[in-house]
Design a protein around this motif. Sequence first.
Motif, PDB file in Angstrom:
ATOM      1  N   ILE A   8       0.843  -1.198   0.000  1.00  0.00           N
ATOM      2  CA  ILE A   8       0.000   0.000   0.000  1.00  0.00           C
ATOM      3  C   ILE A   8       0.879   1.249   0.000  1.00  0.00           C
ATOM      4  CG2 ILE A   8      -1.655   1.332   1.356  1.00  0.00           C
ATOM      5  CD1 ILE A   8      -2.741  -1.375   2.384  1.00  0.00           C
ATOM      6  N   ALA A   9       1.902   1.237   0.830  1.00  0.00           N
ATOM      7  CA  ALA A   9       2.813   2.379   0.893  1.00  0.00           C
ATOM      8  C   ALA A   9       3.462   2.620  -0.464  1.00  0.00           C
ATOM      9  CB  ALA A   9       3.874   2.155   1.967  1.00  0.00           C
ATOM     10  N   GLU A  10       3.865   1.559  -1.149  1.00  0.00           N
ATOM     11  CA  GLU A  10       4.501   1.697  -2.455  1.00  0.00           C
ATOM     12  C   GLU A  10       3.526   2.280  -3.480  1.00  0.00           C
ATOM     13  OE1 GLU A  10       7.047   1.919  -5.505  1.00  0.00           O
ATOM     14  OE2 GLU A  10       7.518   1.577  -3.386  1.00  0.00           O
ATOM     15  N   PRO A  28      -7.321  11.058   0.532  1.00  0.00           N
ATOM     16  CA  PRO A  28      -8.639  10.551   0.951  1.00  0.00           C
ATOM     17  C   PRO A  28      -8.581  10.132   2.417  1.00  0.00           C
ATOM     18  CG  PRO A  28      -8.026   9.650  -1.188  1.00  0.00           C
ATOM     19  CD  PRO A  28      -6.814  10.364  -0.670  1.00  0.00           C
ATOM     20  N   SER A  29      -9.721  10.084   3.065  1.00  0.00           N
ATOM     21  CA  SER A  29      -9.752   9.724   4.480  1.00  0.00           C
ATOM     22  C   SER A  29      -9.199   8.320   4.685  1.00  0.00           C
ATOM     23  CB  SER A  29     -11.185   9.801   5.017  1.00  0.00           C
ATOM     24  OG  SER A  29     -11.967   8.736   4.481  1.00  0.00           O
ATOM     25  N   GLU A  30      -8.795   8.043   5.899  1.00  0.00           N
ATOM     26  CA  GLU A  30      -8.247   6.722   6.199  1.00  0.00           C
ATOM     27  C   GLU A  30      -9.290   5.635   5.958  1.00  0.00           C
ATOM     28  OE1 GLU A  30      -6.716   6.986  10.155  1.00  0.00           O
ATOM     29  OE2 GLU A  30      -5.011   8.246   9.582  1.00  0.00           O
ATOM     30  N   THR A  31     -10.553   5.945   6.258  1.00  0.00           N
ATOM     31  CA  THR A  31     -11.626   4.969   6.006  1.00  0.00           C
ATOM     32  C   THR A  31     -11.769   4.697   4.514  1.00  0.00           C
ATOM     33  OG1 THR A  31     -12.829   5.677   7.978  1.00  0.00           O
ATOM     34  CG2 THR A  31     -14.080   4.479   6.304  1.00  0.00           C
ATOM     35  N   GLN A  32     -11.723   5.753   3.709  1.00  0.00           N
ATOM     36  CA  GLN A  32     -11.820   5.592   2.250  1.00  0.00           C
ATOM     37  C   GLN A  32     -10.648   4.799   1.693  1.00  0.00           C
ATOM     38  OE1 GLN A  32     -12.143   9.827   1.412  1.00  0.00           O
ATOM     39  NE2 GLN A  32     -14.263   9.581   0.702  1.00  0.00           N
ATOM     40  N   LEU A  33      -9.444   5.095   2.172  1.00  0.00           N
ATOM     41  CA  LEU A  33      -8.267   4.373   1.691  1.00  0.00           C
ATOM     42  C   LEU A  33      -8.307   2.917   2.126  1.00  0.00           C
ATOM     43  CD1 LEU A  33      -5.443   7.036   2.273  1.00  0.00           C
ATOM     44  CD2 LEU A  33      -6.319   6.224   0.077  1.00  0.00           C
ATOM     45  N   ALA A  34      -8.738   2.662   3.357  1.00  0.00           N
ATOM     46  CA  ALA A  34      -8.825   1.281   3.834  1.00  0.00           C
ATOM     47  C   ALA A  34      -9.821   0.485   2.989  1.00  0.00           C
ATOM     48  CB  ALA A  34      -9.234   1.264   5.308  1.00  0.00           C
ATOM     49  N   THR A  35     -10.925   1.120   2.642  1.00  0.00           N
ATOM     50  CA  THR A  35     -11.910   0.460   1.785  1.00  0.00           C
ATOM     51  C   THR A  35     -11.348   0.208   0.389  1.00  0.00           C
ATOM     52  OG1 THR A  35     -13.750   1.496   2.986  1.00  0.00           O
ATOM     53  CG2 THR A  35     -14.217   0.653   0.774  1.00  0.00           C
ATOM     54  N   SER A  40      -7.815  -3.419   6.864  1.00  0.00           N
ATOM     55  CA  SER A  40      -8.311  -2.786   8.087  1.00  0.00           C
ATOM     56  C   SER A  40      -7.717  -1.385   8.205  1.00  0.00           C
ATOM     57  CB  SER A  40      -7.920  -3.619   9.311  1.00  0.00           C
ATOM     58  OG  SER A  40      -6.518  -3.601   9.479  1.00  0.00           O
ATOM     59  N   THR A  41      -8.374  -0.553   9.018  1.00  0.00           N
ATOM     60  CA  THR A  41      -7.863   0.797   9.249  1.00  0.00           C
ATOM     61  C   THR A  41      -6.475   0.748   9.897  1.00  0.00           C
ATOM     62  OG1 THR A  41     -10.124   1.632   9.537  1.00  0.00           O
ATOM     63  CG2 THR A  41      -8.341   3.018  10.347  1.00  0.00           C
ATOM     64  N   ALA A  42      -6.254  -0.246  10.763  1.00  0.00           N
ATOM     65  CA  ALA A  42      -4.952  -0.384  11.420  1.00  0.00           C
ATOM     66  C   ALA A  42      -3.854  -0.641  10.397  1.00  0.00           C
ATOM     67  CB  ALA A  42      -5.001  -1.504  12.454  1.00  0.00           C
ATOM     68  N   THR A  43      -4.112  -1.512   9.418  1.00  0.00           N
ATOM     69  CA  THR A  43      -3.119  -1.802   8.385  1.00  0.00           C
ATOM     70  C   THR A  43      -2.869  -0.565   7.523  1.00  0.00           C
ATOM     71  OG1 THR A  43      -3.753  -4.132   8.291  1.00  0.00           O
ATOM     72  CG2 THR A  43      -2.585  -3.254   6.382  1.00  0.00           C
ATOM     73  N   LEU A  44      -3.936   0.157   7.200  1.00  0.00           N
ATOM     74  CA  LEU A  44      -3.795   1.369   6.397  1.00  0.00           C
ATOM     75  C   LEU A  44      -2.963   2.407   7.132  1.00  0.00           C
ATOM     76  CD1 LEU A  44      -5.061   4.422   5.740  1.00  0.00           C
ATOM     77  CD2 LEU A  44      -4.409   2.902   3.867  1.00  0.00           C
ATOM     78  N   ASN A  65      -4.579  13.452   6.547  1.00  0.00           N
ATOM     79  CA  ASN A  65      -3.228  13.232   6.017  1.00  0.00           C
ATOM     80  C   ASN A  65      -3.024  14.043   4.742  1.00  0.00           C
ATOM     81  OD1 ASN A  65      -2.048  10.876   7.716  1.00  0.00           O
ATOM     82  ND2 ASN A  65      -4.124  10.201   7.230  1.00  0.00           N
ATOM     83  N   PHE A  66      -1.886  14.703   4.646  1.00  0.00           N
ATOM     84  CA  PHE A  66      -1.586  15.574   3.523  1.00  0.00           C
ATOM     85  C   PHE A  66      -0.249  15.182   2.886  1.00  0.00           C
ATOM     86  CE2 PHE A  66      -4.567  17.835   6.066  1.00  0.00           C
ATOM     87  CZ  PHE A  66      -5.284  18.661   5.215  1.00  0.00           C
TER      88      PHE A  66
END
Length: 240
Positions: A8-10, A28-35, A40-44, A65-66
């Motif tokens: 994901i980071a890459e 995008p929000s952490e919830t949007q990126l996790a989806t 999971s949000t923790a992994t994101l 996050n910016f």
Amino acid sequence: MTSRRHAIAEDLRHRISSGSFKAGGRLPSETQLATHYAVSTATLRSALALLQGEGLVEKIHGKGNFVRRPLRRIMYTGGAAAPAFWTAFSAPLRMTATRTTNIEASSHLTTLLNVPPRSSLTEVLITIHEEKTPHGLAHIYVPQDLTLATPPSPGQAAVRPADLRPPLSKVQERVSARLPTHEEASTLRISPSLAVLSLSRVATDTTGRVIEAFLLVLPGDRADAVFPTRFATGERSSKA
């Protein structure tokens, strides 16, 4: 096998470098990126922490996050070239005294300022910025009987003017690298896993009394510390 957070980071790293996510823009929000990545949000958040540690992403509390704009590195020059810490930086920075408090010396400050336990001190908290980017955090400690009647402003010492005290004799500086405290990471908007430069500067007058000590914290991704050695005229200099 590449872990999910590294993958994901890459992908986010590529999207930033390609301009899909532009410098200064909000991700995008952490919830949007996790989806989006089906994790999971923790992994994101773990993936984002990698990018925060690299200085590509910054998390601003309450905003998200910016993508971080390219940061200009500054240099702190110690030694005789720095009669006062606010003159020691390679770029003009904005100094803001955000808090002035009367305190009793803790065991650490007792040792640093060579004063009796529970001595009365004045503590000044200063934040250092280049435009909107935080570049440092400083705590200045001065014995109360040497403190100015009004809080110091940028470019002004916390101690009384030189004509009202013995002349300065020595300035000792010590620098180390460590992880930031929660307060430092929040104020400097950096990841808790990003190392900071921690510099202490203690000024002593000709009577041997410590008149001022300051503890400066600089983010490791945008600061260098240099301590030049100067030779008297006629002495031969050497290069390492």
